[in-house]
Design a protein around this motif. Structure first.
Motif, PDB file in Angstrom:
ATOM      1  N   LEU A 116       4.424  -0.844   2.521  1.00 44.26           N
ATOM      2  CA  LEU A 116       3.725  -0.350   3.711  1.00 44.26           C
ATOM      3  C   LEU A 116       2.726  -1.411   4.138  1.00 44.26           C
ATOM      4  CD1 LEU A 116       3.067   3.311   2.568  1.00 44.26           C
ATOM      5  CD2 LEU A 116       4.888   2.490   4.066  1.00 44.26           C
ATOM      6  N   THR A 117       2.497  -1.507   5.446  1.00 38.19           N
ATOM      7  CA  THR A 117       1.589  -2.520   5.976  1.00 38.19           C
ATOM      8  C   THR A 117       0.895  -1.977   7.228  1.00 38.19           C
ATOM      9  OG1 THR A 117       1.446  -4.784   6.825  1.00 38.19           O
ATOM     10  CG2 THR A 117       3.473  -3.590   7.291  1.00 38.19           C
ATOM     11  N   GLY A 118      -0.214  -2.578   7.584  1.00 35.01           N
ATOM     12  CA  GLY A 118      -0.945  -2.171   8.783  1.00 35.01           C
ATOM     13  C   GLY A 118      -0.505  -2.900  10.035  1.00 35.01           C
ATOM     14  N   LEU A 119       0.419  -3.871   9.887  1.00 37.43           N
ATOM     15  CA  LEU A 119       0.917  -4.638  11.033  1.00 37.43           C
ATOM     16  C   LEU A 119       2.391  -4.359  11.258  1.00 37.43           C
ATOM     17  CD1 LEU A 119      -0.689  -8.126  10.298  1.00 37.43           C
ATOM     18  CD2 LEU A 119      -1.504  -6.377  11.875  1.00 37.43           C
ATOM     19  N   PRO A 120       2.797  -4.296  12.519  1.00 35.06           N
ATOM     20  CA  PRO A 120       4.224  -4.110  12.794  1.00 35.06           C
ATOM     21  C   PRO A 120       5.014  -5.371  12.441  1.00 35.06           C
ATOM     22  CG  PRO A 120       3.032  -4.470  14.830  1.00 35.06           C
ATOM     23  CD  PRO A 120       2.001  -4.384  13.745  1.00 35.06           C
ATOM     24  N   SER A 121       6.284  -5.214  12.229  1.00 37.23           N
ATOM     25  CA  SER A 121       7.173  -6.333  11.921  1.00 37.23           C
ATOM     26  C   SER A 121       7.365  -7.212  13.156  1.00 37.23           C
ATOM     27  CB  SER A 121       8.533  -5.793  11.463  1.00 37.23           C
ATOM     28  OG  SER A 121       9.540  -6.755  11.597  1.00 37.23           O
ATOM     29  N   LYS A 122       7.142  -8.506  12.988  1.00 40.93           N
ATOM     30  CA  LYS A 122       7.328  -9.447  14.096  1.00 40.93           C
ATOM     31  C   LYS A 122       8.755  -9.364  14.626  1.00 40.93           C
ATOM     32  CE  LYS A 122       7.764 -14.012  13.569  1.00 40.93           C
ATOM     33  NZ  LYS A 122       7.448 -15.429  13.342  1.00 40.93           N
ATOM     34  N   GLU A 123       9.720  -9.305  13.730  1.00 36.95           N
ATOM     35  CA  GLU A 123      11.130  -9.280  14.136  1.00 36.95           C
ATOM     36  C   GLU A 123      11.452  -8.039  14.961  1.00 36.95           C
ATOM     37  OE1 GLU A 123      10.038  -9.891  10.983  1.00 36.95           O
ATOM     38  OE2 GLU A 123      10.416 -12.045  11.009  1.00 36.95           O
ATOM     39  N   VAL A 124      10.905  -6.901  14.559  1.00 38.82           N
ATOM     40  CA  VAL A 124      11.163  -5.651  15.281  1.00 38.82           C
ATOM     41  C   VAL A 124      10.528  -5.697  16.666  1.00 38.82           C
ATOM     42  CG1 VAL A 124      10.720  -3.159  15.293  1.00 38.82           C
ATOM     43  CG2 VAL A 124      11.482  -4.274  13.195  1.00 38.82           C
ATOM     44  N   VAL A 125       9.316  -6.219  16.763  1.00 39.80           N
ATOM     45  CA  VAL A 125       8.640  -6.312  18.067  1.00 39.80           C
ATOM     46  C   VAL A 125       9.398  -7.280  18.973  1.00 39.80           C
ATOM     47  CG1 VAL A 125       6.511  -6.917  19.270  1.00 39.80           C
ATOM     48  CG2 VAL A 125       6.399  -5.664  17.104  1.00 39.80           C
ATOM     49  N   ILE A 126       9.836  -8.412  18.430  1.00 37.67           N
ATOM     50  CA  ILE A 126      10.623  -9.357  19.228  1.00 37.67           C
ATOM     51  C   ILE A 126      11.884  -8.689  19.744  1.00 37.67           C
ATOM     52  CG2 ILE A 126      12.082 -11.415  19.068  1.00 37.67           C
ATOM     53  CD1 ILE A 126       9.902 -12.681  17.319  1.00 37.67           C
ATOM     54  N   GLY A 131       9.513   5.406  12.032  1.00 35.92           N
ATOM     55  CA  GLY A 131       9.046   6.637  11.416  1.00 35.92           C
ATOM     56  C   GLY A 131       7.582   6.587  11.030  1.00 35.92           C
ATOM     57  N   SER A 132       6.870   5.550  11.472  1.00 32.57           N
ATOM     58  CA  SER A 132       5.444   5.434  11.180  1.00 32.57           C
ATOM     59  C   SER A 132       4.724   6.648  11.731  1.00 32.57           C
ATOM     60  CB  SER A 132       4.855   4.179  11.829  1.00 32.57           C
ATOM     61  OG  SER A 132       5.541   3.035  11.448  1.00 32.57           O
ATOM     62  N   GLN A 133       3.675   7.016  11.060  1.00 31.74           N
ATOM     63  CA  GLN A 133       2.914   8.179  11.473  1.00 31.74           C
ATOM     64  C   GLN A 133       2.035   7.859  12.664  1.00 31.74           C
ATOM     65  OE1 GLN A 133       3.317  11.330  10.130  1.00 31.74           O
ATOM     66  NE2 GLN A 133       5.034  10.290   9.185  1.00 31.74           N
ATOM     67  N   GLY A 134       1.914   8.815  13.551  1.00 28.78           N
ATOM     68  CA  GLY A 134       1.036   8.680  14.692  1.00 28.78           C
ATOM     69  C   GLY A 134      -0.180   9.557  14.518  1.00 28.78           C
ATOM     70  N   GLY A 135      -0.943   9.683  15.551  1.00 30.29           N
ATOM     71  CA  GLY A 135      -2.109  10.545  15.506  1.00 30.29           C
ATOM     72  C   GLY A 135      -3.401   9.775  15.410  1.00 30.29           C
ATOM     73  N   ASP A 136      -4.440  10.488  15.077  1.00 32.47           N
ATOM     74  CA  ASP A 136      -5.782   9.920  15.068  1.00 32.47           C
ATOM     75  C   ASP A 136      -6.113   9.325  13.694  1.00 32.47           C
ATOM     76  OD1 ASP A 136      -8.199   9.228  16.099  1.00 32.47           O
ATOM     77  OD2 ASP A 136      -9.113  11.187  15.732  1.00 32.47           O
ATOM     78  N   ALA A 137      -5.404   8.255  13.363  1.00 28.81           N
ATOM     79  CA  ALA A 137      -5.607   7.593  12.074  1.00 28.81           C
ATOM     80  C   ALA A 137      -5.070   6.174  12.163  1.00 28.81           C
ATOM     81  CB  ALA A 137      -4.861   8.355  10.979  1.00 28.81           C
ATOM     82  N   CYS A 138      -5.339   5.390  11.132  1.00 30.60           N
ATOM     83  CA  CYS A 138      -4.762   4.049  11.081  1.00 30.60           C
ATOM     84  C   CYS A 138      -3.251   4.172  10.956  1.00 30.60           C
ATOM     85  CB  CYS A 138      -5.285   3.286   9.871  1.00 30.60           C
ATOM     86  SG  CYS A 138      -6.992   2.759  10.032  1.00 30.60           S
ATOM     87  N   ARG A 139      -2.567   3.336  11.663  1.00 32.00           N
ATOM     88  CA  ARG A 139      -1.108   3.362  11.604  1.00 32.00           C
ATOM     89  C   ARG A 139      -0.636   2.502  10.443  1.00 32.00           C
ATOM     90  NH1 ARG A 139       3.267   2.820  16.460  1.00 32.00           N
ATOM     91  NH2 ARG A 139       5.096   3.081  15.149  1.00 32.00           N
ATOM     92  N   ILE A 140       0.296   3.042   9.707  1.00 32.89           N
ATOM     93  CA  ILE A 140       0.915   2.333   8.598  1.00 32.89           C
ATOM     94  C   ILE A 140       2.386   2.156   8.945  1.00 32.89           C
ATOM     95  CG2 ILE A 140       1.459   2.389   6.138  1.00 32.89           C
ATOM     96  CD1 ILE A 140      -1.530   2.174   6.738  1.00 32.89           C
ATOM     97  N   TYR A 141       2.839   0.897   8.907  1.00 30.98           N
ATOM     98  CA  TYR A 141       4.223   0.557   9.232  1.00 30.98           C
ATOM     99  C   TYR A 141       5.032   0.373   7.963  1.00 30.98           C
ATOM    100  CZ  TYR A 141       2.571  -0.392  13.960  1.00 30.98           C
ATOM    101  OH  TYR A 141       2.038  -0.274  15.215  1.00 30.98           O
ATOM    102  N   HIS A 142       6.299   0.681   8.059  1.00 34.34           N
ATOM    103  CA  HIS A 142       7.224   0.457   6.950  1.00 34.34           C
ATOM    104  C   HIS A 142       7.664  -0.997   6.960  1.00 34.34           C
ATOM    105  CE1 HIS A 142       7.544   4.727   6.014  1.00 34.34           C
ATOM    106  NE2 HIS A 142       7.510   4.920   7.321  1.00 34.34           N
ATOM    107  N   ALA A 143       7.628  -1.620   5.811  1.00 34.20           N
ATOM    108  CA  ALA A 143       8.044  -3.017   5.659  1.00 34.20           C
ATOM    109  C   ALA A 143       9.231  -3.059   4.694  1.00 34.20           C
ATOM    110  CB  ALA A 143       6.877  -3.846   5.123  1.00 34.20           C
ATOM    111  N   PRO A 144       9.898  -4.200   4.618  1.00 29.59           N
ATOM    112  CA  PRO A 144      11.035  -4.308   3.694  1.00 29.59           C
ATOM    113  C   PRO A 144      10.651  -3.960   2.247  1.00 29.59           C
ATOM    114  CG  PRO A 144      10.953  -6.211   5.140  1.00 29.59           C
ATOM    115  CD  PRO A 144       9.692  -5.420   5.375  1.00 29.59           C
ATOM    116  N   TYR A 145      11.626  -3.500   1.512  1.00 33.77           N
ATOM    117  CA  TYR A 145      11.492  -3.186   0.090  1.00 33.77           C
ATOM    118  C   TYR A 145      10.527  -2.045  -0.180  1.00 33.77           C
ATOM    119  CZ  TYR A 145      13.621  -7.789   0.181  1.00 33.77           C
ATOM    120  OH  TYR A 145      14.435  -8.849   0.488  1.00 33.77           O
ATOM    121  N   GLY A 146      10.419  -1.135   0.774  1.00 29.57           N
ATOM    122  CA  GLY A 146       9.604   0.055   0.583  1.00 29.57           C
ATOM    123  C   GLY A 146       8.104  -0.164   0.680  1.00 29.57           C
TER     124      GLY A 146
END
Length: 103
Positions: free
Chosen positions: A84-94, A67-82
């Motif tokens: 937010l982070t600028g990097l995707p989850s290693k586990e999800v990418v794997i 559900g991360s936002q797309g578009g012409d901006a920095c992407r913010i990823y959802h991380a555990p426990y609510g």
């Protein structure tokens, strides 16, 4: 399998995501063909210009469907426990890479 890292020149999280992909490649013991697309490049594909930075595509699909936002901006990823982070989850990418490898 085609893996694309889409990023902007000024993205503060592009290098971290690049390193994350290298770590995943080593952990899985796979030779991943990672194509880097700088969406600021005038010759970048049109579809890349609609993505936020950084985004990882696997066979054309977003590797992280959180559900991360797309578009012409920095992407913010959802991380555990609510968090937010600028990097995707290693586990999800794997997981996305392994699922793509099965198909």
């Amino acid at each position: 399998m085609k893996i694309e890292l889409v990023f902007e020149t000024t993205c503060p999280n592009a290098e971290g995501t690049r390193k994350l992909l290298n770590v995943i490649e080593a952990e899985l013991g796979l030779q991943l063909n990672i194509i880097e697309i700088n969406k600021d490049d005038p010759d970048a594909p049109d579809y890349s210009k609609k993505l936020s930075s950084p985004t990882i595509l696997i066979d054309g699909k977003d590797a992280v469907s959180d559900g991360s936002q797309g578009g012409d901006a920095c992407r913010i990823y959802h991380a555990p426990y609510g968090r937010l982070t600028g990097l995707p989850s290693k586990e999800v990418v794997i997981q996305s890479i392994l699922l793509a490898g099965q198909g």
